[in-house]
Design a protein around this motif. Structure first.
Motif, PDB file in Angstrom:
ATOM      1  N   UNK A   1     -13.589   0.456  12.614  1.00  0.00           N
ATOM      2  CA  UNK A   1     -13.630   0.043  11.632  1.00  0.00           C
ATOM      3  C   UNK A   1     -12.819  -0.280  11.096  1.00  0.00           C
ATOM      4  N   UNK A   2     -12.110   1.201  11.278  1.00  0.00           N
ATOM      5  CA  UNK A   2     -11.018   1.879  10.018  1.00  0.00           C
ATOM      6  C   UNK A   2     -10.063   0.085  10.151  1.00  0.00           C
ATOM      7  N   UNK A   3     -10.090  -0.321  11.073  1.00  0.00           N
ATOM      8  CA  UNK A   3      -8.475  -1.523  10.961  1.00  0.00           C
ATOM      9  C   UNK A   3      -9.594  -3.009  10.192  1.00  0.00           C
ATOM     10  N   UNK A   4     -10.283  -2.831  10.378  1.00  0.00           N
ATOM     11  CA  UNK A   4     -11.384  -4.216   9.736  1.00  0.00           C
ATOM     12  C   UNK A   4     -11.179  -3.705   7.877  1.00  0.00           C
ATOM     13  N   UNK A   5     -11.254  -2.673   8.365  1.00  0.00           N
ATOM     14  CA  UNK A   5     -10.983  -1.818   6.775  1.00  0.00           C
ATOM     15  C   UNK A   5      -9.936  -2.036   5.677  1.00  0.00           C
ATOM     16  N   UNK A   6      -9.185  -1.864   6.740  1.00  0.00           N
ATOM     17  CA  UNK A   6      -7.588  -1.725   5.906  1.00  0.00           C
ATOM     18  C   UNK A   6      -6.920  -3.255   5.896  1.00  0.00           C
ATOM     19  N   UNK A   7      -7.422  -4.121   6.253  1.00  0.00           N
ATOM     20  CA  UNK A   7      -7.228  -6.027   6.647  1.00  0.00           C
ATOM     21  C   UNK A   7      -8.294  -5.914   5.164  1.00  0.00           C
ATOM     22  N   UNK A   8      -9.121  -5.947   4.481  1.00  0.00           N
ATOM     23  CA  UNK A   8      -9.828  -5.789   4.269  1.00  0.00           C
ATOM     24  C   UNK A   8      -8.921  -5.100   2.177  1.00  0.00           C
ATOM     25  N   UNK A   9      -9.217  -3.611   2.976  1.00  0.00           N
ATOM     26  CA  UNK A   9      -8.311  -3.668   1.308  1.00  0.00           C
ATOM     27  C   UNK A   9      -6.902  -4.031   1.063  1.00  0.00           C
ATOM     28  N   UNK A  10      -5.996  -4.650   2.589  1.00  0.00           N
ATOM     29  CA  UNK A  10      -4.574  -5.256   1.969  1.00  0.00           C
ATOM     30  C   UNK A  10      -4.849  -6.578   0.403  1.00  0.00           C
ATOM     31  N   UNK A  11      -6.161  -7.190   1.625  1.00  0.00           N
ATOM     32  CA  UNK A  11      -6.804  -8.392   0.910  1.00  0.00           C
ATOM     33  C   UNK A  11      -7.249  -8.111  -0.501  1.00  0.00           C
ATOM     34  N   UNK A  12      -7.597  -7.208  -0.960  1.00  0.00           N
ATOM     35  CA  UNK A  12      -7.793  -6.766  -2.098  1.00  0.00           C
ATOM     36  C   UNK A  12      -6.424  -6.658  -2.896  1.00  0.00           C
ATOM     37  N   UNK A  13      -5.296  -6.549  -2.618  1.00  0.00           N
ATOM     38  CA  UNK A  13      -4.512  -5.954  -3.220  1.00  0.00           C
ATOM     39  C   UNK A  13      -3.464  -6.717  -3.361  1.00  0.00           C
ATOM     40  N   UNK A  14      -3.755  -7.724  -2.647  1.00  0.00           N
ATOM     41  CA  UNK A  14      -3.126  -9.116  -2.501  1.00  0.00           C
ATOM     42  C   UNK A  14      -3.420  -9.737  -3.726  1.00  0.00           C
ATOM     43  N   UNK A  15      -5.012  -9.654  -4.062  1.00  0.00           N
ATOM     44  CA  UNK A  15      -5.182 -11.041  -5.007  1.00  0.00           C
ATOM     45  C   UNK A  15      -4.606 -10.024  -6.100  1.00  0.00           C
ATOM     46  N   UNK A  16      -5.088  -8.840  -6.270  1.00  0.00           N
ATOM     47  CA  UNK A  16      -4.596  -8.108  -7.819  1.00  0.00           C
ATOM     48  C   UNK A  16      -3.310  -8.374  -8.399  1.00  0.00           C
ATOM     49  N   UNK A  17      -2.569  -8.876  -7.083  1.00  0.00           N
ATOM     50  CA  UNK A  17      -0.975  -8.603  -7.034  1.00  0.00           C
ATOM     51  C   UNK A  17      -0.853 -10.371  -7.464  1.00  0.00           C
ATOM     52  N   UNK A  18      -1.571 -11.161  -7.172  1.00  0.00           N
ATOM     53  CA  UNK A  18      -1.205 -12.556  -7.708  1.00  0.00           C
ATOM     54  C   UNK A  18      -1.820 -12.214  -9.114  1.00  0.00           C
ATOM     55  N   UNK A  19      -2.324 -11.512  -9.730  1.00  0.00           N
ATOM     56  CA  UNK A  19      -3.270 -11.847 -10.531  1.00  0.00           C
ATOM     57  C   UNK A  19      -2.600 -11.224 -11.707  1.00  0.00           C
TER      58      UNK A  19
END
Length: 518
Positions: free
Chosen positions: A99-117
């Motif tokens: 499940x590390x790969x799914x969790x990494x995907x969630x982390x990358x989306x949170x990073x992308x959202x943070x950078x969008x803001x």
């Protein structure tokens, strides 16, 4: 403890035996109650006295055997009781594993959202994205409404990430993490942060986001290394089945051994060997922080501290009171009434396209493809054949076909005016100048979400307001009809010019042949 007392009583009951004049018993009672300690041993240490075998009679020997059996049973019983009820601290927490790969995907989306803001992207949103000519022409020229769409889409993206985090949190041992869904909703609607998950200082946020980025990168590398290991193992299987050379198989075996060590190393460095509690805690704190930043950037009324905001609210709302804009998802009350929509529910409602838009008619993606096809034809009309023209016409919905027929009524069949053709070319390029970016953004937005499982990190910052999704259907169809009318003229003009050129060329060739002296 009961087993130890029984053991002591057994020892005392046999202390009068003659054998104890010759042997000393060494026990460490404390070892029975130490977790993960080595199995206690009974050491029978002979003294310097050399006993004579004749002094040990048969009854003494039998008593010794009986005593040893009782000691063995007491020790076994004590260990069984310890194993049956291990202390809570000794329970090993399970790792996330695959499940590390799914969790990494969630982390990358949170990073992308943070950078969008970030301040830079918010400035670009207000200065460029909502100011696109196409957005103003067929979506809306209301700045507040457009900013509301941007906020709603970012909030919806965060909601979907939080939903996945909530599913993973059910595997945690920490009770507070297992309640992530409820706690995140409370934080979104009322600003309550019972467990201090919100990161307040900019230094802490920067450190945690770098950690997220590092974990995502390591997990992505692990994915590549595991793929390479599978490829090597499959190569070895094929080589064995095909009767390959022994030297080549030996080389493959060596590569596989090295690659397995590499995979093992990357598992330790990545999310693979992290516990569910550790991974979920990182996700939870990041989600809380992104939500707080989002509310502050878009001026949503909240009781959260403003330490994360810097001057971003002024970038979105340069007015004195940023919360006065009607588009915002609130302002939310500290304790909203039961029948009041929450933060995410209200933003999801904002994302629902009005009935007059292409999104409501489910035509946004179809029209985007249609515009891109016409763009290619307008750039090179001389290369467009009759079949391609018919294929384009088959893509048109009935509403555009009726409008096109009305526009072409009374138009002559001749298209030989070069001045008019030049005017049409200029007009078509102007329309494509503001309509084509929205069509291409629509394709990018859709393709990114269709293949998001294949990409850990999103590659674009395209928002729905920059696409055809919220475009007015009537205005968009009018622009497409205008493109079709112009394309029809310049297509016919190019064909007539080519026909004339061929005709003059053939006449000139015939003239040369007729006056050939030979």
């Amino acid at each position: 403890m009961i087993a130890l007392q029984e053991l002591s009583s057994i020892i005392l009951s046999f202390s009068s035996l003659p054998l104890f004049n010759y042997f000393s018993l060494s026990l460490s009672p404390s070892k029975f109650f130490i977790d993960d300690s080595p199995v206690p041993t009974i050491a029978l240490k002979p003294l310097q006295i050399s006993p004579s075998p004749t002094n040990i009679n048969k009854s003494t020997t039998m008593a010794l055997e009986t005593w040893l059996i009782k000691v063995k049973r007491s020790i076994a019983h004590s260990f069984d009781s310890v194993r049956a009820a291990p202390p809570a601290a000794a329970i090993r927490k399970s790792n996330v594993g695959v499940l590390a790969f799914e969790i990494a995907g969630l982390m990358s989306k949170l990073l992308h959202l943070w950078q969008s803001l970030s301040d830079k992207n918010i400035a670009r949103l207000r200065g460029e994205s909502i100011c696109l000519e196409g957005v103003r022409k067929i979506v809306s020229n209301d700045e507040g409404f457009l900013l509301g769409l941007a906020c709603a889409e970012l909030a919806e993206n965060l909601r979907l990430v939080a939903k996945s985090v909530g599913r993973i949190s059910k595997k945690c041992e920490d009770a507070s993490l297992r309640c992530f869904d409820r706690l995140f909703e409370e934080f979104a609607n009322a600003g309550r942060d019972h467990h201090n998950w919100l990161m307040l200082s900019a230094k802490e946020v920067d450190s945690k986001m770098k950690k997220l980025d590092h974990l995502v990168a390591m997990t992505a590398t692990l994915h590549r290394e595991m793929d390479e290991l599978v490829a090597l193992e499959n190569g070895l299987k094929k080589s064995v089945q095909g009767g390959g050379k022994e030297q080549k198989m030996m080389e493959l075996q060596q590569k596989i051994l090295w690659q397995r060590q590499q995979v093992k190393y990357m598992k330790e460095k990545s999310l693979w060997c992290r516990s569910f509690d550790t991974a979920t805690c990182i996700l939870a704190r990041s989600a809380f922080t992104v939500l707080a930043r989002m509310k502050l950037v878009f001026g949503v009324a909240t009781s959260l501290p403003r330490s994360l905001s810097s001057s971003s609210s002024a970038l979105v709302y340069p007015s004195e009171n940023p919360n006065s804009c009607l588009f915002a998802s609130g302002p939310l009350m500290k304790d909203p009434p039961f029948n009041q929509l929450g933060f995410f529910e209200l933003n999801s409602k904002t994302l629902k396209p009005p009935a007059t838009t292409l999104g409501a008619a489910a035509l946004s993606l179809h029209y985007a493809n249609l515009i891109i096809v016409m763009e290619k034809m307008i750039r090179s009309p001389q290369l467009v054949g009759v079949d391609a023209r018919d294929d384009l016409y088959s893509l048109l919905p009935n509403s555009i076909r009726f409008a096109l027929r009305g526009r072409l009524k009374g138009v002559g069949f001749s298209a030989s005016d070069p001045v008019l053709a030049a005017e049409w070319r200029e007009a078509l390029h102007k329309i494509l100048g503001w309509l084509s970016p929205l069509a291409h953004n629509m394709i990018k937005w859709q393709s990114e979400r269709s293949f998001e499982q294949h990409n850990l990190v999103p590659k674009t910052n395209v928002l729905l307001l920059q696409t055809l999704y919220f475009a007015n259907q009537q205005k968009t169809e009018a622009a497409i009809t205008e493109l079709l009318v112009g394309l029809n003229y310049i297509w016919r003009f190019e064909r007539e010019m080519n026909a004339k050129a061929i005709f003059h060329s053939s006449n000139f060739t015939g003239y040369l042949h007729s006056h050939d002296p030979s």
